[in-house]
Motif scaffolding. Structure first.
Motif, PDB file in Angstrom:
ATOM      1  N   ALA A  74       0.824  -1.206   0.000  1.00  0.00           N
ATOM      2  CA  ALA A  74       0.000   0.000   0.000  1.00  0.00           C
ATOM      3  C   ALA A  74       0.862   1.261   0.000  1.00  0.00           C
ATOM      4  O   ALA A  74       0.564   2.236  -0.708  1.00  0.00           O
ATOM      5  CB  ALA A  74      -0.927  -0.002   1.217  1.00  0.00           C
ATOM      6  N   ALA A  75       1.949   1.246   0.775  1.00  0.00           N
ATOM      7  CA  ALA A  75       2.845   2.404   0.801  1.00  0.00           C
ATOM      8  C   ALA A  75       3.486   2.634  -0.562  1.00  0.00           C
ATOM      9  O   ALA A  75       3.593   3.783  -1.039  1.00  0.00           O
ATOM     10  CB  ALA A  75       3.920   2.205   1.868  1.00  0.00           C
ATOM     11  N   ALA A  76       3.915   1.566  -1.209  1.00  0.00           N
ATOM     12  CA  ALA A  76       4.522   1.693  -2.536  1.00  0.00           C
ATOM     13  C   ALA A  76       3.517   2.235  -3.545  1.00  0.00           C
ATOM     14  O   ALA A  76       3.844   3.099  -4.373  1.00  0.00           O
ATOM     15  CB  ALA A  76       5.055   0.337  -2.991  1.00  0.00           C
ATOM     16  N   LEU A  77       2.277   1.745  -3.482  1.00  0.00           N
ATOM     17  CA  LEU A  77       1.244   2.223  -4.415  1.00  0.00           C
ATOM     18  C   LEU A  77       0.920   3.700  -4.157  1.00  0.00           C
ATOM     19  O   LEU A  77       0.675   4.460  -5.099  1.00  0.00           O
ATOM     20  CB  LEU A  77      -0.019   1.372  -4.275  1.00  0.00           C
ATOM     21  CG  LEU A  77       0.110  -0.093  -4.717  1.00  0.00           C
ATOM     22  CD1 LEU A  77      -1.184  -0.835  -4.430  1.00  0.00           C
ATOM     23  CD2 LEU A  77       0.456  -0.184  -6.197  1.00  0.00           C
ATOM     24  N   TRP A  78       0.936   4.077  -2.882  1.00  0.00           N
ATOM     25  CA  TRP A  78       0.652   5.482  -2.557  1.00  0.00           C
ATOM     26  C   TRP A  78       1.754   6.388  -3.116  1.00  0.00           C
ATOM     27  O   TRP A  78       1.469   7.464  -3.645  1.00  0.00           O
ATOM     28  CB  TRP A  78       0.545   5.629  -1.043  1.00  0.00           C
ATOM     29  CG  TRP A  78       0.131   7.007  -0.625  1.00  0.00           C
ATOM     30  CD1 TRP A  78      -1.130   7.533  -0.612  1.00  0.00           C
ATOM     31  CD2 TRP A  78       1.001   8.055  -0.165  1.00  0.00           C
ATOM     32  NE1 TRP A  78      -1.104   8.834  -0.177  1.00  0.00           N
ATOM     33  CE2 TRP A  78       0.196   9.185   0.103  1.00  0.00           C
ATOM     34  CE3 TRP A  78       2.379   8.142   0.041  1.00  0.00           C
ATOM     35  CZ2 TRP A  78       0.724  10.383   0.571  1.00  0.00           C
ATOM     36  CZ3 TRP A  78       2.902   9.335   0.516  1.00  0.00           C
ATOM     37  CH2 TRP A  78       2.085  10.432   0.773  1.00  0.00           C
ATOM     38  N   LEU A  79       3.007   5.928  -3.028  1.00  0.00           N
ATOM     39  CA  LEU A  79       4.111   6.719  -3.553  1.00  0.00           C
ATOM     40  C   LEU A  79       4.097   6.777  -5.090  1.00  0.00           C
ATOM     41  O   LEU A  79       4.534   7.767  -5.685  1.00  0.00           O
ATOM     42  CB  LEU A  79       5.440   6.138  -3.071  1.00  0.00           C
ATOM     43  CG  LEU A  79       5.721   6.258  -1.564  1.00  0.00           C
ATOM     44  CD1 LEU A  79       6.984   5.495  -1.205  1.00  0.00           C
ATOM     45  CD2 LEU A  79       5.840   7.736  -1.158  1.00  0.00           C
ATOM     46  N   LEU A  80       3.604   5.709  -5.705  1.00  0.00           N
ATOM     47  CA  LEU A  80       3.600   5.626  -7.172  1.00  0.00           C
ATOM     48  C   LEU A  80       2.298   6.119  -7.799  1.00  0.00           C
ATOM     49  O   LEU A  80       2.121   6.004  -9.020  1.00  0.00           O
ATOM     50  CB  LEU A  80       3.848   4.175  -7.605  1.00  0.00           C
ATOM     51  CG  LEU A  80       5.213   3.578  -7.265  1.00  0.00           C
ATOM     52  CD1 LEU A  80       5.227   2.093  -7.578  1.00  0.00           C
ATOM     53  CD2 LEU A  80       6.317   4.304  -8.030  1.00  0.00           C
ATOM     54  N   ARG A  81       1.378   6.628  -6.977  1.00  0.00           N
ATOM     55  CA  ARG A  81       0.052   6.970  -7.501  1.00  0.00           C
ATOM     56  C   ARG A  81       0.112   7.989  -8.638  1.00  0.00           C
ATOM     57  O   ARG A  81      -0.738   8.003  -9.514  1.00  0.00           O
ATOM     58  CB  ARG A  81      -0.834   7.476  -6.359  1.00  0.00           C
ATOM     59  CG  ARG A  81      -0.385   8.809  -5.762  1.00  0.00           C
ATOM     60  CD  ARG A  81      -1.142   9.084  -4.455  1.00  0.00           C
ATOM     61  NE  ARG A  81      -0.838  10.410  -3.916  1.00  0.00           N
ATOM     62  CZ  ARG A  81       0.264  10.716  -3.268  1.00  0.00           C
ATOM     63  NH1 ARG A  81       1.196   9.799  -3.084  1.00  0.00           N
ATOM     64  NH2 ARG A  81       0.469  11.943  -2.804  1.00  0.00           N
ATOM     65  N   ARG A  82       1.145   8.867  -8.622  1.00  0.00           N
ATOM     66  CA  ARG A  82       1.288   9.867  -9.673  1.00  0.00           C
ATOM     67  C   ARG A  82       1.481   9.238 -11.026  1.00  0.00           C
ATOM     68  O   ARG A  82       0.969   9.713 -12.021  1.00  0.00           O
ATOM     69  CB  ARG A  82       2.533  10.693  -9.357  1.00  0.00           C
ATOM     70  CG  ARG A  82       2.406  11.985  -9.264  1.00  0.00           C
ATOM     71  CD  ARG A  82       3.633  12.744  -8.853  1.00  0.00           C
ATOM     72  NE  ARG A  82       3.933  13.661  -9.872  1.00  0.00           N
ATOM     73  CZ  ARG A  82       4.894  14.512  -9.838  1.00  0.00           C
ATOM     74  NH1 ARG A  82       5.669  14.543  -8.792  1.00  0.00           N
ATOM     75  NH2 ARG A  82       5.074  15.332 -10.798  1.00  0.00           N
ATOM     76  N   TRP A  83       2.260   8.148 -11.069  1.00  0.00           N
ATOM     77  CA  TRP A  83       2.589   7.509 -12.344  1.00  0.00           C
ATOM     78  C   TRP A  83       1.548   6.449 -12.747  1.00  0.00           C
ATOM     79  O   TRP A  83       1.480   6.075 -13.914  1.00  0.00           O
ATOM     80  CB  TRP A  83       3.971   6.852 -12.248  1.00  0.00           C
ATOM     81  CG  TRP A  83       5.056   7.872 -12.114  1.00  0.00           C
ATOM     82  CD1 TRP A  83       5.708   8.538 -13.111  1.00  0.00           C
ATOM     83  CD2 TRP A  83       5.602   8.385 -10.899  1.00  0.00           C
ATOM     84  NE1 TRP A  83       6.628   9.425 -12.613  1.00  0.00           N
ATOM     85  CE2 TRP A  83       6.595   9.353 -11.237  1.00  0.00           C
ATOM     86  CE3 TRP A  83       5.372   8.142  -9.541  1.00  0.00           C
ATOM     87  CZ2 TRP A  83       7.337  10.051 -10.291  1.00  0.00           C
ATOM     88  CZ3 TRP A  83       6.107   8.838  -8.588  1.00  0.00           C
ATOM     89  CH2 TRP A  83       7.067   9.782  -8.970  1.00  0.00           C
ATOM     90  N   LEU A  84       0.775   6.006 -11.785  1.00  0.00           N
ATOM     91  CA  LEU A  84      -0.259   5.020 -12.122  1.00  0.00           C
ATOM     92  C   LEU A  84      -1.449   5.663 -12.799  1.00  0.00           C
ATOM     93  O   LEU A  84      -2.217   4.996 -13.492  1.00  0.00           O
ATOM     94  CB  LEU A  84      -0.729   4.293 -10.848  1.00  0.00           C
ATOM     95  CG  LEU A  84       0.311   3.381 -10.184  1.00  0.00           C
ATOM     96  CD1 LEU A  84      -0.209   2.865  -8.845  1.00  0.00           C
ATOM     97  CD2 LEU A  84       0.659   2.223 -11.102  1.00  0.00           C
ATOM     98  N   GLY A  85      -1.610   6.962 -12.597  1.00  0.00           N
ATOM     99  CA  GLY A  85      -2.736   7.667 -13.195  1.00  0.00           C
ATOM    100  C   GLY A  85      -3.865   7.814 -12.195  1.00  0.00           C
ATOM    101  O   GLY A  85      -4.024   7.013 -11.269  1.00  0.00           O
TER     102      GLY A  85
END
Length: 660
Positions: A74-85
């Motif tokens: 969840a932490a990784a997804l939160w940090l990558l949310r900008r690039w995930l769209g």
């Protein structure tokens, strides 16, 4: 009142899914029913990853490492949310909140029917499947609890000293339920069966229905009701085999299919369940990984279902045809036509190569199962809506037929016919023809087993049924409203009552062909027939720890239920399952207790075995003694000069080796 015992394990199973899956869904800023769509496969993807990682870091299997991986993900997804769209959120927060609860409520409609059917079939919350593979699946849970390892690459229950690959996600899930609640392994197994059949599957069915028929409320409710309309899945598969991992993998298949439709931009999938571009890929990969580690042949089912949709998208790209835009209208993609054509050509080549490799390397051994019907009768089974089962579900078949007609009229949905036809064809081949090389070429990944192939047919029929039932409701709704307005004092209340009756009618229609599936489950769990373990034998095993000290290994015959000493009493056995690669001295011991006491004493001393279970010769199969002759001499143990009776319950006896 006995069923109260199942409440805590079921609640624990649901909480495991929620606790491990929701962090990823919330980190991705999902709203509405998309939360459930992502959270369920995310939970099992986390579990699957945990089973692989924990042995390498020296941590025993429990919920704690899985929870740690869920938080890190969840932490990784939160940090990558900008690039995930960013997710497309077209509705207000209140509407999206209502969408989630309407979707879960719709899933609960079908799930409740499935749960009632399962309860009726099992008979009791702690029932044990009286089938061939029950020994293995229950003992594997004990193996995980004892060793602290749920790694799919380190399973050696049936190959002591030679670890190999086995998809153990189901068993890892059940082991967590045992750890959290203290439930017995049979009780925890049945709790997991209820949850995957009556929670995981209906939520996936609702998501799949919305992906092909749209996000409206009536489509959502219809999809939930139709989750219980096909007796071949999950009801029949719950009692057959018993193949828990196969059933588990198939309950995750709808999530994988919805992710595929999102990536291919087919039908209203993207409008029904708005996901960011990166989230679509995460859902696809997560659902795929979890399903494969539940049972790898889900890959073959997904390929069979997805072949026509992929080819259709590739054909459109080769012709530079427009695609669906966010509003549902056709638009011309921004990608250059040449690039689209190259991508489509490469995609088709990759699909062909991957499918060919999957069928070549995914072949199981050529089982001797023949087709039970001829080609015509197998086709009639398909048309009747209950392949391989007695009886027919003609109402559901008519609904599916209506959906097929609508799909044909709508060019953008014709691929649904191809998906349904592919799965129907595989069943028809398996149940309509005798064993042959060409038949094995098609259905080898499923052990040539018509019953496994029959359980795949609903995955093609369900989307068509949702289209048909939704269209039927749209046609009936104006008339019902007019009737309520003209004939009732309280029109709104009457309209709701009529809508409720329509749902009940759909549920009742879906149960028309379920009797034979329910009977199959009842027979699979009927301890009175005692195909595996009768009441006396179970009673003896449940008090075995009073006479057999901890750490002892018990000699047994895996052709009966004595193997369950490990699962029920936590006392290891020489043969936890019929199939396996065991110490040759173990075969010597069980084969010479009566005929050659000296050899038996030598083997007993070498193996350190001091106890023997005798459950007679009522084997799981009639000809089991001929198929596995190495166990044929383990009988008439009362004649052995080496054995002293320690405990007895009816004809079930525990002996101790005292004559050496």
């Amino acid at each position: 009142m006995a069923w109260i015992a199942l409440v805590a394990p079921v609640v624990a199973a649901v909480l495991i899914i929620a606790v491990l899956g929701l962090p990823a869904a919330l980190a991705l800023r999902l709203r509405g029913f998309a939360i459930a769509l992502v959270a369920v496969p995310a939970a099992f993807a986390v579990l699957a990853l945990s089973t692989v990682v924990t042995p390498f870091v020296g941590i025993s299997w429990s919920l704690i490492p899985a929870l740690g991986i869920a938080i890190l993900l969840a932490a990784a997804l939160w940090l990558l949310r900008r690039w995930l769209g960013a997710p497309a959120l077209s509705n207000s927060g209140r509407v999206r909140h209502a969408e989630l609860w309407i979707g879960l409520g719709a899933a609960a409609i079908g799930g409740s029917v499935i749960a009632v059917s399962l309860a009726s079939g099992l008979g009791s919350p702690g029932a044990i499947s009286q089938t061939f593979d029950a020994n293995f699946h229950l003992n594997t849970v004990r193996y995980i609890l004892d060793t602290g390892s749920a790694s799919p690459f380190g399973m050696e229950l049936t190959t002591p000293g030679s670890p190999g690959f086995y998809p153990a996600l189901w068993h890892a899930f059940v082991a967590l339920i045992v750890q959290l609640t203290g439930a017995t392994i049979p009780l925890a197994t049945n709790a997991a069966l209820f949850v995957v059949s009556a929670v995981v599957w209906p939520i996936g069915a609702v998501a799949l229905g919305r992906a092909v028929a749209g996000p409206s409320t009536h489509v959502t409710i219809v999809s939930g009701a139709l989750a219980a309309a096909f007796p071949n899945f999950p009801l029949f598969l719950a009692g057959y085999g018993v193949i828990y991992p196969n059933l588990f993998a198939l309950t995750l298949l709808p999530y994988l299919l919805v992710a595929g439709l999102q990536l291919l931009n087919l039908g209203p999938a993207r409008r029904s369940l708005p996901l960011a571009p990166g989230t679509r890929w995460l859902l696809f990969l997560g659902a795929l990984g979890a399903a494969v580690l539940a049972h790898p042949n889900v890959i073959h089912a997904a390929l069979a279902w997805g072949m026509v949709p992929v080819l259709m998208v590739a054909w459109r790209a080769l012709r530079d045809r427009p695609v669906l835009g966010p509003s549902g209208l056709l638009i011309q993609p921004a990608m250059a036509p040449a690039l689209r054509r190259v991508g489509a050509a490469l995609g088709v080549v990759a699909l062909i190569v991957f499918t060919t490799a999957a069928w070549i390397f995914g072949q199981t051994y050529d089982n001797a199962w023949q087709g039970f019907y001829g080609p015509r009768s197998a086709a009639l089974q398909l048309i009747g809506g209950t392949p391989h089962l007695a009886g027919h579900a003609w109402t559901v078949s008519l609904i599916v037929l209506l959906g097929a007609a609508l799909a044909w009229r709508h060019r953008g949905l014709r691929w649904l016919l191809g998906s349904a036809a592919a799965l129907a064809f595989l069943y028809w081949v398996s149940d309509g023809f005798p064993s042959s090389e060409w038949r094995t070429m098609f259905v080898g990944p499923w052990y040539n087993d018509p019953r496994r192939l029959a359980s795949l047919v609903p995955f093609g029929a369900l989307p068509l049924a949702v289209l048909g039932a939704s269209a039927a409701w749209s046609m009936l709704r104006p008339g019902l409203r007019r009737f309520a307005t003209l004939r009732a004092r309280h029109p709104e209340r009457t309209r709701r009552l009529l809508a409720g009756f329509a749902i009940l009618f759909l549920l009742a229609a879906g149960q028309a062909g379920s009797f034979s599936a329910l009977q199959s489950v009842r027979e699979g769990y009927d301890s009175r027939k005692a195909l595996l373990l009768d009441h006396d034998e179970r009673a003896l095993l449940e008090r075995l720890d009073e006479d057999v000290p901890t750490g002892e290994v018990v000699a047994n015959n895996p052709l009966n239920g004595s193997s369950l000493s490990y699962a029920l009493a936590d006392r290891a056995v020489l043969f936890p399952h019929t199939n396996g690669n065991y110490d040759p001295r173990a075969y010597t011991l069980v084969g010479t207790l009566v005929s050659d006491p000296a050899a038996a004493c030598a083997a007993s001393a070498d193996l350190g075995v001091r106890f023997v279970l005798d459950f007679g010769t009522d084997y799981i199969f009639e000809n089991a003694g001929k198929v596995w002759p190495q166990f044929a001499k383990l009988k008439q143990l009362d004649r052995s000069p080496l054995l002293t009776e320690v405990d007895r319950e009816g004809d079930a006896v525990l002996y101790q080796i005292t004559g050496c």
